[in-house]
Design a protein around this motif. Structure first.
Motif, PDB file in Angstrom:
ATOM      1  N   CYS A 170      -1.809   1.387 -16.540  1.00  0.00           N
ATOM      2  CA  CYS A 170      -1.394   1.131 -15.150  1.00  0.00           C
ATOM      3  C   CYS A 170      -1.718  -0.303 -14.743  1.00  0.00           C
ATOM      4  O   CYS A 170      -0.896  -0.988 -14.121  1.00  0.00           O
ATOM      5  CB  CYS A 170      -2.098   2.105 -14.207  1.00  0.00           C
ATOM      6  SG  CYS A 170      -1.664   3.842 -14.420  1.00  0.00           S
ATOM      7  N   VAL A 171      -2.901  -0.753 -15.103  1.00  0.00           N
ATOM      8  CA  VAL A 171      -3.344  -2.105 -14.736  1.00  0.00           C
ATOM      9  C   VAL A 171      -2.462  -3.161 -15.393  1.00  0.00           C
ATOM     10  O   VAL A 171      -2.067  -4.152 -14.745  1.00  0.00           O
ATOM     11  CB  VAL A 171      -4.823  -2.295 -15.131  1.00  0.00           C
ATOM     12  CG1 VAL A 171      -5.203  -3.772 -15.114  1.00  0.00           C
ATOM     13  CG2 VAL A 171      -5.722  -1.507 -14.184  1.00  0.00           C
ATOM     14  N   ARG A 172      -2.137  -2.972 -16.664  1.00  0.00           N
ATOM     15  CA  ARG A 172      -1.288  -3.953 -17.361  1.00  0.00           C
ATOM     16  C   ARG A 172       0.092  -4.036 -16.708  1.00  0.00           C
ATOM     17  O   ARG A 172       0.646  -5.140 -16.555  1.00  0.00           O
ATOM     18  CB  ARG A 172      -1.153  -3.583 -18.838  1.00  0.00           C
ATOM     19  CG  ARG A 172      -2.375  -3.909 -19.682  1.00  0.00           C
ATOM     20  CD  ARG A 172      -2.068  -3.812 -21.169  1.00  0.00           C
ATOM     21  NE  ARG A 172      -1.712  -2.454 -21.556  1.00  0.00           N
ATOM     22  CZ  ARG A 172      -2.589  -1.531 -21.947  1.00  0.00           C
ATOM     23  NH1 ARG A 172      -3.877  -1.818 -21.998  1.00  0.00           N
ATOM     24  NH2 ARG A 172      -2.179  -0.318 -22.294  1.00  0.00           N
ATOM     25  N   ALA A 173       0.638  -2.892 -16.332  1.00  0.00           N
ATOM     26  CA  ALA A 173       1.959  -2.892 -15.696  1.00  0.00           C
ATOM     27  C   ALA A 173       1.926  -3.672 -14.393  1.00  0.00           C
ATOM     28  O   ALA A 173       2.788  -4.523 -14.133  1.00  0.00           O
ATOM     29  CB  ALA A 173       2.417  -1.450 -15.443  1.00  0.00           C
ATOM     30  N   GLY A 174       0.937  -3.390 -13.548  1.00  0.00           N
ATOM     31  CA  GLY A 174       0.831  -4.101 -12.278  1.00  0.00           C
ATOM     32  C   GLY A 174       0.584  -5.583 -12.469  1.00  0.00           C
ATOM     33  O   GLY A 174       1.164  -6.426 -11.764  1.00  0.00           O
ATOM     34  N   HIS A 175      -0.277  -5.928 -13.411  1.00  0.00           N
ATOM     35  CA  HIS A 175      -0.603  -7.340 -13.628  1.00  0.00           C
ATOM     36  C   HIS A 175       0.626  -8.126 -14.080  1.00  0.00           C
ATOM     37  O   HIS A 175       0.853  -9.260 -13.632  1.00  0.00           O
ATOM     38  CB  HIS A 175      -1.710  -7.467 -14.666  1.00  0.00           C
ATOM     39  CG  HIS A 175      -2.182  -8.873 -14.854  1.00  0.00           C
ATOM     40  ND1 HIS A 175      -1.826  -9.639 -15.939  1.00  0.00           N
ATOM     41  CD2 HIS A 175      -2.962  -9.670 -14.078  1.00  0.00           C
ATOM     42  CE1 HIS A 175      -2.373 -10.832 -15.843  1.00  0.00           C
ATOM     43  NE2 HIS A 175      -3.057 -10.890 -14.728  1.00  0.00           N
ATOM     44  N   GLN A 176       1.445  -7.529 -14.933  1.00  0.00           N
ATOM     45  CA  GLN A 176       2.652  -8.221 -15.386  1.00  0.00           C
ATOM     46  C   GLN A 176       3.617  -8.481 -14.229  1.00  0.00           C
ATOM     47  O   GLN A 176       4.226  -9.543 -14.148  1.00  0.00           O
ATOM     48  CB  GLN A 176       3.333  -7.411 -16.486  1.00  0.00           C
ATOM     49  CG  GLN A 176       2.694  -7.569 -17.856  1.00  0.00           C
ATOM     50  CD  GLN A 176       2.820  -8.998 -18.364  1.00  0.00           C
ATOM     51  OE1 GLN A 176       3.895  -9.473 -18.685  1.00  0.00           O
ATOM     52  NE2 GLN A 176       1.694  -9.694 -18.427  1.00  0.00           N
ATOM     53  N   PHE A 177       3.740  -7.520 -13.325  1.00  0.00           N
ATOM     54  CA  PHE A 177       4.573  -7.768 -12.143  1.00  0.00           C
ATOM     55  C   PHE A 177       3.951  -8.863 -11.281  1.00  0.00           C
ATOM     56  O   PHE A 177       4.660  -9.724 -10.742  1.00  0.00           O
ATOM     57  CB  PHE A 177       4.743  -6.485 -11.324  1.00  0.00           C
ATOM     58  CG  PHE A 177       5.741  -5.516 -11.889  1.00  0.00           C
ATOM     59  CD1 PHE A 177       7.043  -5.916 -12.167  1.00  0.00           C
ATOM     60  CD2 PHE A 177       5.390  -4.200 -12.144  1.00  0.00           C
ATOM     61  CE1 PHE A 177       7.981  -5.028 -12.691  1.00  0.00           C
ATOM     62  CE2 PHE A 177       6.321  -3.301 -12.663  1.00  0.00           C
ATOM     63  CZ  PHE A 177       7.602  -3.714 -12.939  1.00  0.00           C
TER      64      PHE A 177
ATOM     65  N   LEU B  98       2.232  -3.236  -4.242  1.00  0.00           N
ATOM     66  CA  LEU B  98       1.433  -4.396  -3.816  1.00  0.00           C
ATOM     67  C   LEU B  98       1.292  -5.428  -4.932  1.00  0.00           C
ATOM     68  O   LEU B  98       1.091  -6.619  -4.654  1.00  0.00           O
ATOM     69  CB  LEU B  98       0.043  -3.940  -3.364  1.00  0.00           C
ATOM     70  CG  LEU B  98      -0.031  -3.198  -2.030  1.00  0.00           C
ATOM     71  CD1 LEU B  98      -1.405  -2.552  -1.866  1.00  0.00           C
ATOM     72  CD2 LEU B  98       0.244  -4.148  -0.862  1.00  0.00           C
ATOM     73  N   SER B  99       1.393  -4.995  -6.181  1.00  0.00           N
ATOM     74  CA  SER B  99       1.262  -5.942  -7.291  1.00  0.00           C
ATOM     75  C   SER B  99       2.465  -6.877  -7.384  1.00  0.00           C
ATOM     76  O   SER B  99       2.368  -7.944  -7.984  1.00  0.00           O
ATOM     77  CB  SER B  99       1.093  -5.184  -8.615  1.00  0.00           C
ATOM     78  OG  SER B  99       2.318  -4.625  -9.066  1.00  0.00           O
ATOM     79  N   CYS B 100       3.591  -6.467  -6.799  1.00  0.00           N
ATOM     80  CA  CYS B 100       4.784  -7.308  -6.859  1.00  0.00           C
ATOM     81  C   CYS B 100       4.664  -8.487  -5.892  1.00  0.00           C
ATOM     82  O   CYS B 100       3.952  -8.428  -4.895  1.00  0.00           O
ATOM     83  CB  CYS B 100       6.023  -6.474  -6.538  1.00  0.00           C
ATOM     84  SG  CYS B 100       6.383  -5.213  -7.783  1.00  0.00           S
ATOM     85  N   ASN B 101       5.382  -9.560  -6.207  1.00  0.00           N
ATOM     86  CA  ASN B 101       5.301 -10.767  -5.389  1.00  0.00           C
ATOM     87  C   ASN B 101       5.834 -10.570  -3.979  1.00  0.00           C
ATOM     88  O   ASN B 101       5.345 -11.185  -3.036  1.00  0.00           O
ATOM     89  CB  ASN B 101       6.072 -11.911  -6.060  1.00  0.00           C
ATOM     90  CG  ASN B 101       5.622 -12.174  -7.482  1.00  0.00           C
ATOM     91  OD1 ASN B 101       6.432 -12.430  -8.355  1.00  0.00           O
ATOM     92  ND2 ASN B 101       4.323 -12.100  -7.748  1.00  0.00           N
TER      93      ASN B 101
ATOM     94  N   LEU C 249      -4.357  -6.138  -2.375  1.00  0.00           N
ATOM     95  CA  LEU C 249      -4.321  -6.033  -0.911  1.00  0.00           C
ATOM     96  C   LEU C 249      -5.160  -7.126  -0.252  1.00  0.00           C
ATOM     97  O   LEU C 249      -4.745  -7.708   0.759  1.00  0.00           O
ATOM     98  CB  LEU C 249      -4.814  -4.653  -0.489  1.00  0.00           C
ATOM     99  CG  LEU C 249      -4.549  -4.211   0.952  1.00  0.00           C
ATOM    100  CD1 LEU C 249      -3.072  -4.318   1.310  1.00  0.00           C
ATOM    101  CD2 LEU C 249      -5.058  -2.783   1.158  1.00  0.00           C
ATOM    102  N   SER C 250      -6.332  -7.433  -0.826  1.00  0.00           N
ATOM    103  CA  SER C 250      -7.217  -8.428  -0.215  1.00  0.00           C
ATOM    104  C   SER C 250      -6.695  -9.852  -0.369  1.00  0.00           C
ATOM    105  O   SER C 250      -7.233 -10.779   0.227  1.00  0.00           O
ATOM    106  CB  SER C 250      -8.626  -8.328  -0.818  1.00  0.00           C
ATOM    107  OG  SER C 250      -8.607  -8.640  -2.196  1.00  0.00           O
ATOM    108  N   ARG C 251      -5.646 -10.041  -1.161  1.00  0.00           N
ATOM    109  CA  ARG C 251      -4.993 -11.345  -1.242  1.00  0.00           C
ATOM    110  C   ARG C 251      -3.810 -11.433  -0.271  1.00  0.00           C
ATOM    111  O   ARG C 251      -3.210 -12.491  -0.124  1.00  0.00           O
ATOM    112  CB  ARG C 251      -4.552 -11.638  -2.677  1.00  0.00           C
ATOM    113  CG  ARG C 251      -5.741 -12.047  -3.575  1.00  0.00           C
ATOM    114  CD  ARG C 251      -5.384 -11.970  -5.033  1.00  0.00           C
ATOM    115  NE  ARG C 251      -6.400 -12.555  -5.892  1.00  0.00           N
ATOM    116  CZ  ARG C 251      -7.534 -11.953  -6.271  1.00  0.00           C
ATOM    117  NH1 ARG C 251      -7.803 -10.738  -5.826  1.00  0.00           N
ATOM    118  NH2 ARG C 251      -8.397 -12.561  -7.074  1.00  0.00           N
TER     119      ARG C 251
END
Length: 294
Positions: free
Chosen positions: A112-119, A146-149, A178-180
């Motif tokens: 899950c983390v890798r997928a979000g980070h790549q986006f 939220l991981s998307c730009n 979210l905190s960004r």
């Protein structure tokens, strides 16, 4: 959307999603459709990983040939009426926790983390990732968006983090992303509240970038891309600045996920039963939506 075709030359067999390419917009679109419920199943995670890899390979090949890449945007959307994604595979969580399978839980969480980070990093290519929310997004579903730009949501849609209900926190990127976007103290308040927020409220906070009218999410997405294309140099510069100064490091996500895994393994049987009740509630929601669609 316009001039949609199935993603060309895809070698992966997409089981829990549909992938399309919009030539007019320069957008590769992944429409999630996981079964039996709208969560991040292992098959959906495999679809997302393959989608990201195939888009990246296509762009790099075109760059190597001296051609302008025909994909400049990725879109994470849903094919399910009224639902974006309910997040983590709670049934799988319960099974792995009861079995004490830390590695299995960590492997799932890191996928899950890798997928979000790549986006979040635009595949480390000149690509802007967009999330299109046309239905409820909660837990990991909201994390993924939220991981998307850029996050586009229809008015009236609801988003939030229910994990506090079973004494856990959303550990696969929620706080980092979210905190960004909003103040860290407000991000913590949202996570601890366990409540669902309306898209309009999240837009005022700054967590949602663009509001669409109900039923007009796809049109609003196309309008956003067309407008961005008119000012592509500015958008490109902002993307480079964000990548240099506001990027979420993978190591940060990994460390938080490790904390999540260890916390999950300490959940009591009572808290696991609460998780199971949420699964049943999700099933009821799907059944109601299916009956209304008939």
């Amino acid at each position: 959307m316009s001039n949609l075709v199935r993603f060309p030359e895809a070698s992966h067999v997409y089981q829990h999603s549909e992938v399309q390419l919009d030539h007019d917009l320069g957008a590769a679109i992944l429409n999630m459709a996981p079964q039996p419920r709208p969560s991040f199943t292992p098959a959906l995670l495999a679809d997302i990983e393959a989608f990201q890899q195939e888009v990246a390979d296509r762009i790099r090949q075109q760059q190597a040939q001296g051609r302008t890449p025909d994909i400049r945007y990725t879109v994470l959307a849903s094919n399910l009426e009224g639902i974006y994604n309910f997040g983590g595979d709670l049934n799988r969580f319960v099974e792995l926790i009861r079995a004490g399978d830390r590695q299995g839980l960590l492997d799932y969480a890191l996928a899950c983390v890798r997928a979000g980070h790549q986006f979040s990093v635009g595949l480390d290519l000149p690509v802007t990732s967009l999330a299109l929310i046309e239905g409820r997004a909660q837990g990991g579903g909201f994390e993924a968006a939220l991981s998307c730009n850029v996050l586009i949501a229809e008015r009236g849609t609801q988003m939030g983090f229910p994990e506090v209900l079973f004494n856990l926190f959303p550990g696969m990127g929620a706080y980092s992303y979210l905190s960004r976007r909003i103040a860290p103290s407000l991000a913590e308040r949202m996570i601890l509240s366990g409540r669902l927020y309306e898209a309009e409220e999240l837009y005022e906070m700054g967590a949602v970038d663009v509001l669409a009218e109900p039923g007009e999410g796809r049109e609003t997405l196309a309008e956003y891309i067309r407008e961005a294309e008119k000012h592509n140099s500015v958008h490109g510069l902002l993307r480079r600045i964000h990548s240099a100064h506001n990027r979420v490091p993978f190591e940060e996500l990994r460390d938080i996920t490790e904390l999540w895994v260890d916390s999950a393994l300490r959940l009591s049987e009572r808290e696991l039963r609460t998780m199971e009740r949420l699964v049943r509630a999700q099933d009821r929601r799907i059944s109601v939506d299916a009956n209304q669609a008939r």
